[in-house]
Scaffold this motif. Sequence first.
Motif, PDB file in Angstrom:
ATOM      1  N   THR A  41     -71.909 -17.388  19.318  1.00 46.84           N
ATOM      2  CA  THR A  41     -71.093 -18.482  19.827  1.00 46.84           C
ATOM      3  C   THR A  41     -71.654 -19.853  19.475  1.00 46.84           C
ATOM      4  OG1 THR A  41     -72.225 -18.453  21.949  1.00 46.84           O
ATOM      5  CG2 THR A  41     -70.223 -17.112  21.756  1.00 46.84           C
ATOM      6  N   GLY A  42     -72.825 -19.881  18.828  1.00 44.52           N
ATOM      7  CA  GLY A  42     -73.429 -21.156  18.444  1.00 44.52           C
ATOM      8  C   GLY A  42     -74.182 -21.838  19.567  1.00 44.52           C
ATOM      9  N   LEU A  43     -74.377 -21.140  20.692  1.00 41.79           N
ATOM     10  CA  LEU A  43     -75.127 -21.721  21.795  1.00 41.79           C
ATOM     11  C   LEU A  43     -76.565 -22.017  21.372  1.00 41.79           C
ATOM     12  CD1 LEU A  43     -75.047 -22.520  24.806  1.00 41.79           C
ATOM     13  CD2 LEU A  43     -75.725 -20.183  25.342  1.00 41.79           C
TER      14      LEU A  43
ATOM     15  N   THR B 256     -79.329 -21.501  17.740  1.00 43.19           N
ATOM     16  CA  THR B 256     -79.394 -21.172  16.319  1.00 43.19           C
ATOM     17  C   THR B 256     -80.747 -20.558  16.020  1.00 43.19           C
ATOM     18  OG1 THR B 256     -80.151 -23.420  15.827  1.00 43.19           O
ATOM     19  CG2 THR B 256     -77.799 -22.985  15.594  1.00 43.19           C
ATOM     20  N   PRO B 257     -80.796 -19.568  15.134  1.00 40.50           N
ATOM     21  CA  PRO B 257     -82.079 -18.950  14.806  1.00 40.50           C
ATOM     22  C   PRO B 257     -83.076 -19.989  14.301  1.00 40.50           C
ATOM     23  CG  PRO B 257     -80.258 -17.686  13.900  1.00 40.50           C
ATOM     24  CD  PRO B 257     -79.685 -18.968  14.414  1.00 40.50           C
ATOM     25  N   GLY B 258     -84.265 -19.969  14.866  1.00 46.58           N
ATOM     26  CA  GLY B 258     -85.313 -20.894  14.446  1.00 46.58           C
ATOM     27  C   GLY B 258     -85.107 -22.319  14.913  1.00 46.58           C
ATOM     28  N   GLY B 259     -84.028 -22.576  15.638  1.00 49.09           N
ATOM     29  CA  GLY B 259     -83.739 -23.930  16.106  1.00 49.09           C
ATOM     30  C   GLY B 259     -84.526 -24.276  17.348  1.00 49.09           C
ATOM     31  N   SER B 260     -84.433 -25.517  17.737  1.00 50.06           N
ATOM     32  CA  SER B 260     -85.108 -25.964  18.951  1.00 50.06           C
ATOM     33  C   SER B 260     -84.066 -26.310  20.004  1.00 50.06           C
ATOM     34  CB  SER B 260     -85.993 -27.166  18.651  1.00 50.06           C
ATOM     35  OG  SER B 260     -85.199 -28.222  18.135  1.00 50.06           O
ATOM     36  N   ASP B 261     -83.102 -25.400  20.186  1.00 46.61           N
ATOM     37  CA  ASP B 261     -82.034 -25.619  21.162  1.00 46.61           C
ATOM     38  C   ASP B 261     -82.636 -25.626  22.552  1.00 46.61           C
ATOM     39  OD1 ASP B 261     -81.214 -23.701  18.870  1.00 46.61           O
ATOM     40  OD2 ASP B 261     -79.428 -24.884  19.297  1.00 46.61           O
ATOM     41  N   GLY B 262     -82.040 -26.397  23.422  1.00 49.42           N
ATOM     42  CA  GLY B 262     -82.707 -26.471  24.662  1.00 49.42           C
ATOM     43  C   GLY B 262     -81.955 -26.282  25.866  1.00 49.42           C
TER      44      GLY B 262
END
Length: 57
Positions: A47-49, A51-57
Amino acid sequence: MGRGLSNTEPTRELGLSEATVKTHGAHVFAKLALRDRAQAVVLAYETGLVTPGGSDG
């Protein structure tokens, strides 16, 4: 959960008990008809909540 954290790690970040984190996780699984954390992580990626390797928070 989408970032692959254990139940213990959010307790430190959010100041919650581990039991509270587990309860909220169980509610997420039930509402989204998920069996386990792996399905929750897959859903978060799809769902894009997060991303692989991202720093989503």
